[in-house]
Design a protein around this motif. Structure first.
Motif, short mmCIF file in Angstrom:
data_model
loop_
_atom_site.label_atom_id
_atom_site.label_comp_id
_atom_site.label_asym_id
_atom_site.label_seq_id
_atom_site.Cartn_x
_atom_site.Cartn_y
_atom_site.Cartn_z
N TYR A 4 0.84 -1.20 0.00
CA TYR A 4 0.00 0.00 0.00
C TYR A 4 0.87 1.24 0.00
CZ TYR A 4 -3.56 -3.35 1.19
OH TYR A 4 -4.39 -4.43 1.16
N ALA A 5 0.32 2.30 -0.56
CA ALA A 5 1.01 3.58 -0.56
C ALA A 5 0.10 4.60 0.11
CB ALA A 5 1.34 4.01 -1.98
N CYS A 6 0.68 5.36 1.01
CA CYS A 6 -0.10 6.36 1.74
C CYS A 6 -0.06 7.70 1.01
CB CYS A 6 0.48 6.52 3.15
SG CYS A 6 -0.36 7.82 4.08
N PRO A 7 -1.21 8.27 0.71
CA PRO A 7 -1.26 9.55 0.02
C PRO A 7 -0.92 10.72 0.95
CG PRO A 7 -3.48 8.86 0.54
CD PRO A 7 -2.57 7.74 0.95
N GLU A 14 3.91 -2.81 3.61
CA GLU A 14 3.27 -4.08 3.32
C GLU A 14 2.30 -4.41 4.44
OE1 GLU A 14 6.89 -6.35 3.22
OE2 GLU A 14 6.63 -6.67 1.08
N LYS A 15 1.25 -5.10 4.08
CA LYS A 15 0.26 -5.46 5.07
C LYS A 15 -0.33 -6.81 4.72
CE LYS A 15 -3.45 -3.15 7.62
NZ LYS A 15 -2.60 -2.91 8.81
N LEU A 16 -0.49 -7.63 5.72
CA LEU A 16 -1.10 -8.93 5.51
C LEU A 16 -2.60 -8.81 5.66
CD1 LEU A 16 -0.64 -11.98 5.09
CD2 LEU A 16 -0.51 -12.20 7.55
N ARG A 17 -3.31 -9.09 4.59
CA ARG A 17 -4.76 -8.94 4.62
C ARG A 17 -5.41 -10.10 3.89
NH1 ARG A 17 -6.80 -3.09 3.09
NH2 ARG A 17 -8.08 -3.38 4.91
N ARG A 18 -6.68 -10.25 4.13
CA ARG A 18 -7.43 -11.23 3.38
C ARG A 18 -7.56 -10.74 1.94
NH1 ARG A 18 -10.53 -14.41 6.97
NH2 ARG A 18 -10.49 -13.59 9.09
N MET A 19 -7.66 -11.69 1.03
CA MET A 19 -7.79 -11.32 -0.37
C MET A 19 -9.01 -10.43 -0.59
SD MET A 19 -7.87 -13.83 -3.69
CE MET A 19 -6.30 -14.57 -3.20
#
Ligand SMILES: [Zn+2]
Length: 55
Positions: A4-7, A14-19
């Motif tokens: 992810y990129a923060c505006p 990076e982040k671990l998330r559900r699909m």
């Protein structure tokens, strides 16, 4: 892991998330903004303070 990129502060993380959650806005690990968006580019280590103590 998804990237992810923060505006707000421009950091990438990076982040671990559900699909099913991958395309939803994520919380920035640096400034806490709730609207970081998913990016598909390769992870580039950015600066977010010394040590990058994310998560
Ligand atoms: Zn941020």
């Amino acid at each position: 892991m998804y990237e992810y990129a923060c505006p707000e502060c421009g950091v990438k993380f990076e982040k671990l998330r559900r699909m099913s959650e991958a395309d939803s806005p994520a919380r920035c690990a640096c400034c806490g903004a709730e609207n970081a968006s998913r990016v598909l580019s390769t992870f580039a280590a950015g600066g977010c303070g010394p040590g990058r103590n994310f998560g």
